[in-house]
Design an enzyme around this catalytic site. Structure first.
Site, PDB file in Angstrom:
ATOM      1  N   SER A  23       0.885  -1.177   0.000  1.00  0.00           N
ATOM      2  CA  SER A  23       0.000   0.000   0.000  1.00  0.00           C
ATOM      3  C   SER A  23       0.911   1.212   0.000  1.00  0.00           C
ATOM      4  O   SER A  23       2.093   1.098   0.338  1.00  0.00           O
ATOM      5  CB  SER A  23      -0.845  -0.006   1.277  1.00  0.00           C
ATOM      6  OG  SER A  23      -1.445   1.255   1.497  1.00  0.00           O
ATOM      7  N   TYR A  33      -2.202  -1.701  10.247  1.00  0.00           N
ATOM      8  CA  TYR A  33      -2.220  -1.705   8.782  1.00  0.00           C
ATOM      9  C   TYR A  33      -0.898  -1.133   8.246  1.00  0.00           C
ATOM     10  O   TYR A  33      -0.278  -1.692   7.342  1.00  0.00           O
ATOM     11  CB  TYR A  33      -3.418  -0.898   8.270  1.00  0.00           C
ATOM     12  CG  TYR A  33      -3.674  -1.035   6.786  1.00  0.00           C
ATOM     13  CD1 TYR A  33      -4.356  -2.142   6.272  1.00  0.00           C
ATOM     14  CD2 TYR A  33      -3.249  -0.062   5.886  1.00  0.00           C
ATOM     15  CE1 TYR A  33      -4.593  -2.279   4.912  1.00  0.00           C
ATOM     16  CE2 TYR A  33      -3.476  -0.185   4.523  1.00  0.00           C
ATOM     17  CZ  TYR A  33      -4.154  -1.298   4.037  1.00  0.00           C
ATOM     18  OH  TYR A  33      -4.381  -1.424   2.672  1.00  0.00           O
TER      19      TYR A  33
HETATM   20  N1  LIG Z   1      -8.606  -0.221  -1.956  1.00  0.00           N
HETATM   21  C1  LIG Z   1      -7.581   0.522  -1.588  1.00  0.00           C
HETATM   22  O1  LIG Z   1      -7.665   1.766  -1.516  1.00  0.00           O
HETATM   23  C2  LIG Z   1      -6.252  -0.128  -1.249  1.00  0.00           C
HETATM   24  C3  LIG Z   1      -5.146   0.711  -1.096  1.00  0.00           C
HETATM   25  C4  LIG Z   1      -3.912   0.145  -0.796  1.00  0.00           C
HETATM   26  C5  LIG Z   1      -3.815  -1.224  -0.649  1.00  0.00           C
HETATM   27  N2  LIG Z   1      -4.911  -2.009  -0.793  1.00  0.00           N
HETATM   28  C6  LIG Z   1      -4.731  -3.450  -0.629  1.00  0.00           C
HETATM   29  O2  LIG Z   1      -5.206  -4.114  -1.780  1.00  0.00           O
HETATM   30  C7  LIG Z   1      -5.564  -5.450  -1.464  1.00  0.00           C
HETATM   31  C8  LIG Z   1      -6.906  -5.756  -2.082  1.00  0.00           C
HETATM   32  O3  LIG Z   1      -7.893  -4.929  -1.507  1.00  0.00           O
HETATM   33  P1  LIG Z   1      -9.155  -4.371  -2.301  1.00  0.00           P
HETATM   34  O4  LIG Z   1      -9.085  -2.909  -2.259  1.00  0.00           O
HETATM   35  O5  LIG Z   1      -9.305  -5.061  -3.597  1.00  0.00           O
HETATM   36  O6  LIG Z   1     -10.307  -4.773  -1.282  1.00  0.00           O
HETATM   37  P2  LIG Z   1     -11.440  -5.884  -1.322  1.00  0.00           P
HETATM   38  O7  LIG Z   1     -12.010  -5.855   0.060  1.00  0.00           O
HETATM   39  O8  LIG Z   1     -12.319  -5.679  -2.480  1.00  0.00           O
HETATM   40  O9  LIG Z   1     -10.637  -7.234  -1.545  1.00  0.00           O
HETATM   41  C9  LIG Z   1      -9.974  -7.938  -0.538  1.00  0.00           C
HETATM   42  C10 LIG Z   1     -10.234  -9.413  -0.757  1.00  0.00           C
HETATM   43  O10 LIG Z   1      -9.452 -10.156   0.177  1.00  0.00           O
HETATM   44  C11 LIG Z   1     -10.255 -11.205   0.679  1.00  0.00           C
HETATM   45  N3  LIG Z   1      -9.732 -11.627   1.979  1.00  0.00           N
HETATM   46  C12 LIG Z   1      -9.784 -10.963   3.153  1.00  0.00           C
HETATM   47  N4  LIG Z   1      -9.194 -11.679   4.116  1.00  0.00           N
HETATM   48  C13 LIG Z   1      -8.757 -12.821   3.531  1.00  0.00           C
HETATM   49  C14 LIG Z   1      -8.056 -13.963   3.994  1.00  0.00           C
HETATM   50  N5  LIG Z   1      -7.724 -14.073   5.286  1.00  0.00           N
HETATM   51  N6  LIG Z   1      -7.743 -14.932   3.117  1.00  0.00           N
HETATM   52  C15 LIG Z   1      -8.097 -14.828   1.824  1.00  0.00           C
HETATM   53  N7  LIG Z   1      -8.773 -13.782   1.315  1.00  0.00           N
HETATM   54  C16 LIG Z   1      -9.097 -12.796   2.163  1.00  0.00           C
HETATM   55  C17 LIG Z   1     -11.649 -10.608   0.770  1.00  0.00           C
HETATM   56  O11 LIG Z   1     -12.647 -11.603   0.843  1.00  0.00           O
HETATM   57  C18 LIG Z   1     -11.702  -9.788  -0.507  1.00  0.00           C
HETATM   58  O12 LIG Z   1     -12.196 -10.542  -1.598  1.00  0.00           O
HETATM   59  C19 LIG Z   1      -5.503  -5.528   0.063  1.00  0.00           C
HETATM   60  O13 LIG Z   1      -4.302  -6.143   0.453  1.00  0.00           O
HETATM   61  C20 LIG Z   1      -5.506  -4.069   0.500  1.00  0.00           C
HETATM   62  O14 LIG Z   1      -4.888  -3.887   1.751  1.00  0.00           O
HETATM   63  C21 LIG Z   1      -6.137  -1.495  -1.102  1.00  0.00           C
END
Ligand SMILES: NC(=O)c1ccc[n+]([C@@H]2O[C@H](COP(=O)([O-])OP(=O)(O)OC[C@H]3O[C@@H](n4cnc5c(N)ncnc54)[C@H](O)[C@@H]3O)[C@@H](O)[C@H]2O)c1
Length: 252
Positions: free
Chosen positions: A144, A157
Protein backbone atom coordinates in the site's frame (compact mmCIF):
# COMPACT_ATOMS: atom_id res chain seq x y z
CA UNK A 1 -4.98 -3.92 -22.49
CA UNK A 2 -1.73 -5.62 -23.44
CA UNK A 3 -1.60 -9.38 -24.05
CA UNK A 4 1.64 -10.55 -22.42
CA UNK A 5 1.52 -13.97 -24.05
CA UNK A 6 1.09 -16.10 -20.93
CA UNK A 7 -0.36 -19.18 -22.65
CA UNK A 8 0.65 -22.31 -20.75
CA UNK A 9 1.52 -20.29 -17.63
CA UNK A 10 -0.27 -20.60 -14.30
CA UNK A 11 -1.12 -17.75 -11.94
CA UNK A 12 -2.48 -17.81 -8.40
CA UNK A 13 -4.30 -14.74 -7.03
CA UNK A 14 -5.34 -14.32 -3.38
CA UNK A 15 -8.18 -12.01 -2.43
CA UNK A 16 -9.57 -12.59 -5.91
CA UNK A 17 -13.29 -12.49 -5.03
CA UNK A 18 -13.48 -8.79 -5.83
CA UNK A 19 -11.64 -5.50 -6.12
CA UNK A 20 -7.97 -5.51 -7.13
CA UNK A 21 -7.63 -9.30 -6.95
CA UNK A 22 -10.56 -9.94 -9.30
CA UNK A 23 -9.24 -7.36 -11.77
CA UNK A 24 -5.82 -9.06 -11.68
CA UNK A 25 -7.30 -12.55 -12.14
CA UNK A 26 -9.16 -11.29 -15.22
CA UNK A 27 -6.03 -9.56 -16.53
CA UNK A 28 -3.89 -12.71 -16.13
CA UNK A 29 -6.55 -14.70 -17.98
CA UNK A 30 -6.70 -12.10 -20.79
CA UNK A 31 -2.99 -12.74 -21.31
CA UNK A 32 -3.71 -16.47 -21.61
CA UNK A 33 -2.69 -17.73 -18.16
CA UNK A 34 -4.68 -20.31 -16.21
CA UNK A 35 -5.73 -18.74 -12.91
CA UNK A 36 -6.38 -20.20 -9.47
CA UNK A 37 -8.83 -17.75 -7.90
CA UNK A 38 -8.34 -17.85 -4.09
CA UNK A 39 -10.40 -16.18 -1.39
CA UNK A 40 -12.34 -16.73 1.84
CA UNK A 41 -15.44 -15.61 -0.07
CA UNK A 42 -16.67 -18.56 -2.10
CA UNK A 43 -19.52 -16.66 -3.79
CA UNK A 44 -17.27 -13.84 -4.96
CA UNK A 45 -14.50 -16.22 -5.99
CA UNK A 46 -16.83 -18.36 -8.07
CA UNK A 47 -18.17 -15.19 -9.69
CA UNK A 48 -14.61 -14.26 -10.72
CA UNK A 49 -14.18 -17.73 -12.25
CA UNK A 50 -17.47 -17.31 -14.13
CA UNK A 51 -16.33 -13.91 -15.47
CA UNK A 52 -13.10 -15.45 -16.77
CA UNK A 53 -14.99 -18.32 -18.38
CA UNK A 54 -17.52 -15.93 -19.91
CA UNK A 55 -14.70 -13.89 -21.45
CA UNK A 56 -13.43 -17.11 -23.05
CA UNK A 57 -9.79 -16.38 -22.30
CA UNK A 58 -7.66 -18.57 -20.06
CA UNK A 59 -8.86 -21.23 -17.64
CA UNK A 60 -9.84 -20.66 -14.02
CA UNK A 61 -10.69 -22.59 -10.87
CA UNK A 62 -11.69 -21.51 -7.37
CA UNK A 63 -9.87 -22.47 -4.18
CA UNK A 64 -11.26 -21.55 -0.77
CA UNK A 65 -8.29 -20.27 1.19
CA UNK A 66 -7.74 -18.19 4.29
CA UNK A 67 -4.22 -16.82 3.87
CA UNK A 68 -3.81 -16.43 7.64
CA UNK A 69 -3.98 -20.23 8.04
CA UNK A 70 -0.82 -22.17 7.18
CA UNK A 71 -2.72 -25.33 6.21
CA UNK A 72 -4.95 -23.37 3.78
CA UNK A 73 -1.94 -21.74 2.13
CA UNK A 74 -0.21 -25.11 1.69
CA UNK A 75 -3.40 -26.58 0.19
CA UNK A 76 -3.82 -23.54 -2.08
CA UNK A 77 -0.40 -23.90 -3.69
CA UNK A 78 -0.87 -27.66 -3.98
CA UNK A 79 -4.21 -27.02 -5.71
CA UNK A 80 -2.56 -24.75 -8.30
CA UNK A 81 -0.06 -27.48 -9.15
CA UNK A 82 -2.64 -30.31 -9.04
CA UNK A 83 -5.16 -28.42 -11.18
CA UNK A 84 -2.91 -26.74 -13.73
CA UNK A 85 0.40 -28.61 -13.45
CA UNK A 86 2.75 -25.86 -12.25
CA UNK A 87 2.95 -22.40 -10.68
CA UNK A 88 4.55 -19.48 -12.53
CA UNK A 89 3.00 -16.32 -11.05
CA UNK A 90 1.55 -15.47 -7.65
CA UNK A 91 -0.24 -12.29 -6.66
CA UNK A 92 -0.43 -12.18 -2.86
CA UNK A 93 -3.15 -9.60 -2.58
CA UNK A 94 -5.63 -10.71 0.13
CA UNK A 95 -5.85 -8.07 2.81
CA UNK A 96 -8.04 -6.52 5.46
CA UNK A 97 -8.47 -2.93 6.46
CA UNK A 98 -9.53 -1.78 9.91
CA UNK A 99 -11.32 1.34 10.96
CA UNK A 100 -11.99 0.77 14.64
CA UNK A 101 -12.39 2.80 17.79
CA UNK A 102 -9.22 1.33 19.29
CA UNK A 103 -6.59 0.55 16.70
CA UNK A 104 -4.23 -0.55 19.50
CA UNK A 105 -6.60 -3.35 20.51
CA UNK A 106 -4.75 -6.71 20.64
CA UNK A 107 -7.32 -8.48 18.44
CA UNK A 108 -7.27 -5.73 15.80
CA UNK A 109 -3.47 -5.95 15.69
CA UNK A 110 -3.42 -9.78 15.53
CA UNK A 111 -5.99 -10.00 12.74
CA UNK A 112 -4.43 -7.26 10.64
CA UNK A 113 -0.88 -8.58 10.95
CA UNK A 114 -2.11 -12.18 10.60
CA UNK A 115 -3.72 -11.59 7.21
CA UNK A 116 -1.74 -8.68 5.78
CA UNK A 117 1.79 -9.70 6.79
CA UNK A 118 1.97 -13.30 8.08
CA UNK A 119 -0.36 -14.31 5.24
CA UNK A 120 2.03 -12.89 2.64
CA UNK A 121 5.01 -14.58 4.30
CA UNK A 122 3.27 -17.99 4.29
CA UNK A 123 2.22 -17.54 0.66
CA UNK A 124 5.78 -16.67 -0.40
CA UNK A 125 7.13 -19.68 1.52
CA UNK A 126 4.89 -22.18 -0.28
CA UNK A 127 4.88 -20.49 -3.70
CA UNK A 128 8.65 -20.23 -3.92
CA UNK A 129 8.99 -23.96 -3.27
CA UNK A 130 6.60 -24.76 -6.12
CA UNK A 131 8.24 -22.26 -8.48
CA UNK A 132 11.75 -23.55 -7.80
CA UNK A 133 10.66 -26.97 -9.07
CA UNK A 134 10.05 -25.52 -12.56
CA UNK A 135 12.98 -23.11 -12.71
CA UNK A 136 11.49 -19.90 -11.30
CA UNK A 137 8.60 -17.48 -11.58
CA UNK A 138 7.38 -14.12 -10.37
CA UNK A 139 5.66 -13.03 -7.17
CA UNK A 140 3.87 -9.72 -6.63
CA UNK A 141 2.69 -8.72 -3.16
CA UNK A 142 0.08 -6.06 -2.45
CA UNK A 143 1.46 -3.53 0.00
CA UNK A 144 0.00 0.00 0.00
CA UNK A 145 1.18 3.57 -0.08
CA UNK A 146 0.90 3.02 3.69
CA UNK A 147 3.77 0.57 3.23
CA UNK A 148 6.00 3.45 2.20
CA UNK A 149 4.68 6.46 4.12
CA UNK A 150 3.16 6.70 7.58
CA UNK A 151 -0.53 6.74 8.47
CA UNK A 152 -1.36 8.19 11.89
CA UNK A 153 -4.72 6.39 12.16
CA UNK A 154 -3.79 2.76 11.57
CA UNK A 155 -0.76 1.28 13.38
CA UNK A 156 -1.36 -2.37 12.43
CA UNK A 157 -2.22 -1.71 8.78
CA UNK A 158 0.77 0.63 8.39
CA UNK A 159 3.20 -1.75 10.11
CA UNK A 160 1.87 -4.73 8.19
CA UNK A 161 2.17 -3.04 4.82
CA UNK A 162 5.69 -1.74 5.63
CA UNK A 163 6.42 -5.37 6.52
CA UNK A 164 5.18 -6.51 3.11
CA UNK A 165 7.67 -4.13 1.45
CA UNK A 166 10.42 -5.60 3.65
CA UNK A 167 9.39 -9.17 2.82
CA UNK A 168 9.37 -8.25 -0.87
CA UNK A 169 12.96 -6.98 -0.72
CA UNK A 170 13.96 -10.06 1.27
CA UNK A 171 12.39 -12.43 -1.26
CA UNK A 172 13.94 -10.58 -4.20
CA UNK A 173 17.41 -11.07 -2.73
CA UNK A 174 16.83 -14.63 -1.56
CA UNK A 175 15.62 -15.94 -4.92
CA UNK A 176 17.23 -13.56 -7.47
CA UNK A 177 19.79 -16.11 -8.61
CA UNK A 178 17.21 -18.91 -8.59
CA UNK A 179 14.94 -17.17 -11.12
CA UNK A 180 12.12 -15.88 -8.93
CA UNK A 181 11.46 -12.14 -9.09
CA UNK A 182 9.56 -10.59 -6.17
CA UNK A 183 7.97 -7.14 -6.38
CA UNK A 184 5.21 -5.23 -4.61
CA UNK A 185 2.47 -2.88 -5.73
CA UNK A 186 1.68 0.01 -3.40
CA UNK A 187 -1.76 1.34 -4.30
CA UNK A 188 -3.10 4.71 -3.25
CA UNK A 189 -6.84 5.00 -2.64
CA UNK A 190 -8.60 2.58 -4.98
CA UNK A 191 -12.34 2.29 -5.61
CA UNK A 192 -13.15 -1.13 -4.12
CA UNK A 193 -15.29 -2.65 -1.35
CA UNK A 194 -12.45 -1.87 1.05
CA UNK A 195 -12.86 1.87 0.63
CA UNK A 196 -16.65 1.86 0.19
CA UNK A 197 -17.38 2.74 3.80
CA UNK A 198 -15.04 5.72 3.78
CA UNK A 199 -16.19 7.03 0.40
CA UNK A 200 -19.96 6.40 0.56
CA UNK A 201 -20.53 9.96 1.71
CA UNK A 202 -19.99 12.27 -1.33
CA UNK A 203 -18.26 14.91 0.81
CA UNK A 204 -15.85 12.37 2.26
CA UNK A 205 -15.18 11.05 -1.24
CA UNK A 206 -14.50 14.55 -2.56
CA UNK A 207 -12.07 15.13 0.31
CA UNK A 208 -10.23 11.86 -0.41
CA UNK A 209 -10.07 12.72 -4.12
CA UNK A 210 -8.71 16.16 -3.36
CA UNK A 211 -5.81 14.58 -1.46
CA UNK A 212 -4.65 12.86 -4.66
CA UNK A 213 -2.87 15.15 -7.17
CA UNK A 214 -4.69 13.44 -10.06
CA UNK A 215 -7.97 14.41 -8.35
CA UNK A 216 -9.58 10.98 -8.35
CA UNK A 217 -9.45 7.52 -6.84
CA UNK A 218 -7.73 4.73 -8.76
CA UNK A 219 -9.58 1.84 -10.38
CA UNK A 220 -8.70 -1.79 -9.59
CA UNK A 221 -7.76 -2.38 -13.24
CA UNK A 222 -5.02 0.27 -12.93
CA UNK A 223 -3.32 -1.91 -10.30
CA UNK A 224 -4.05 -5.18 -12.13
CA UNK A 225 -2.30 -4.04 -15.31
CA UNK A 226 0.89 -3.30 -13.36
CA UNK A 227 0.73 -6.68 -11.60
CA UNK A 228 0.54 -8.65 -14.84
CA UNK A 229 3.29 -6.50 -16.37
CA UNK A 230 5.53 -7.11 -13.34
CA UNK A 231 5.02 -10.87 -13.76
CA UNK A 232 5.68 -10.77 -17.51
CA UNK A 233 8.98 -11.01 -19.37
CA UNK A 234 8.60 -7.29 -20.10
CA UNK A 235 9.75 -6.73 -16.50
CA UNK A 236 12.51 -9.35 -16.61
CA UNK A 237 15.16 -7.21 -14.82
CA UNK A 238 12.85 -5.81 -12.15
CA UNK A 239 12.93 -7.31 -8.67
CA UNK A 240 12.63 -5.98 -5.11
CA UNK A 241 10.63 -2.94 -6.18
CA UNK A 242 7.74 -1.41 -4.20
CA UNK A 243 5.84 0.19 -7.10
CA UNK A 244 3.71 3.15 -6.03
CA UNK A 245 0.47 3.43 -8.02
CA UNK A 246 -1.22 6.31 -6.27
CA UNK A 247 -2.04 9.14 -8.68
CA UNK A 248 0.84 11.13 -7.22
CA UNK A 249 -0.34 10.99 -3.58
CA UNK A 250 3.11 10.24 -2.19
CA UNK A 251 4.93 12.59 -4.56
CA UNK A 252 3.83 15.53 -2.45
N1 LIG B 1 -8.61 -0.22 -1.96
C1 LIG B 1 -7.58 0.52 -1.59
O1 LIG B 1 -7.66 1.77 -1.52
C2 LIG B 1 -6.25 -0.13 -1.25
C3 LIG B 1 -5.15 0.71 -1.10
C4 LIG B 1 -3.91 0.15 -0.80
C5 LIG B 1 -3.81 -1.22 -0.65
N2 LIG B 1 -4.91 -2.01 -0.79
C6 LIG B 1 -4.73 -3.45 -0.63
O2 LIG B 1 -5.21 -4.11 -1.78
C7 LIG B 1 -5.56 -5.45 -1.46
C8 LIG B 1 -6.91 -5.76 -2.08
O3 LIG B 1 -7.89 -4.93 -1.51
P1 LIG B 1 -9.15 -4.37 -2.30
O4 LIG B 1 -9.08 -2.91 -2.26
O5 LIG B 1 -9.31 -5.06 -3.60
O6 LIG B 1 -10.31 -4.77 -1.28
P2 LIG B 1 -11.44 -5.88 -1.32
O7 LIG B 1 -12.01 -5.85 0.06
O8 LIG B 1 -12.32 -5.68 -2.48
O9 LIG B 1 -10.64 -7.23 -1.55
C9 LIG B 1 -9.97 -7.94 -0.54
C10 LIG B 1 -10.23 -9.41 -0.76
O10 LIG B 1 -9.45 -10.16 0.18
C11 LIG B 1 -10.25 -11.21 0.68
N3 LIG B 1 -9.73 -11.63 1.98
C12 LIG B 1 -9.78 -10.96 3.15
N4 LIG B 1 -9.19 -11.68 4.12
C13 LIG B 1 -8.76 -12.82 3.53
C14 LIG B 1 -8.06 -13.96 3.99
N5 LIG B 1 -7.72 -14.07 5.29
N6 LIG B 1 -7.74 -14.93 3.12
C15 LIG B 1 -8.10 -14.83 1.82
N7 LIG B 1 -8.77 -13.78 1.31
C16 LIG B 1 -9.10 -12.80 2.16
C17 LIG B 1 -11.65 -10.61 0.77
O11 LIG B 1 -12.65 -11.60 0.84
C18 LIG B 1 -11.70 -9.79 -0.51
O12 LIG B 1 -12.20 -10.54 -1.60
C19 LIG B 1 -5.50 -5.53 0.06
O13 LIG B 1 -4.30 -6.14 0.45
C20 LIG B 1 -5.51 -4.07 0.50
O14 LIG B 1 -4.89 -3.89 1.75
C21 LIG B 1 -6.14 -1.50 -1.10
Amino acid sequence: MIDYGMDGKVALVTGAAGGIGRAAALAFARSGASVLVCDVSEAGGRETVALIEAAGQGKAAFQHSDVSKAEDVKAMVAAAVDTFGRLDFAFNNAGVNSITANEYDDDVWARSIGVNLTGVMMCMREESEAMLKTGGGAIVNTASMNGVVGNPAQPAYTAGKHGVVGLTRHGALRWAAAGIRVNAVCPGVIDTAMTEQATANPRARAMIESMTPMGRMGQPEEIAEAVVWLCSDAASFITGVPLLIDGGATAI
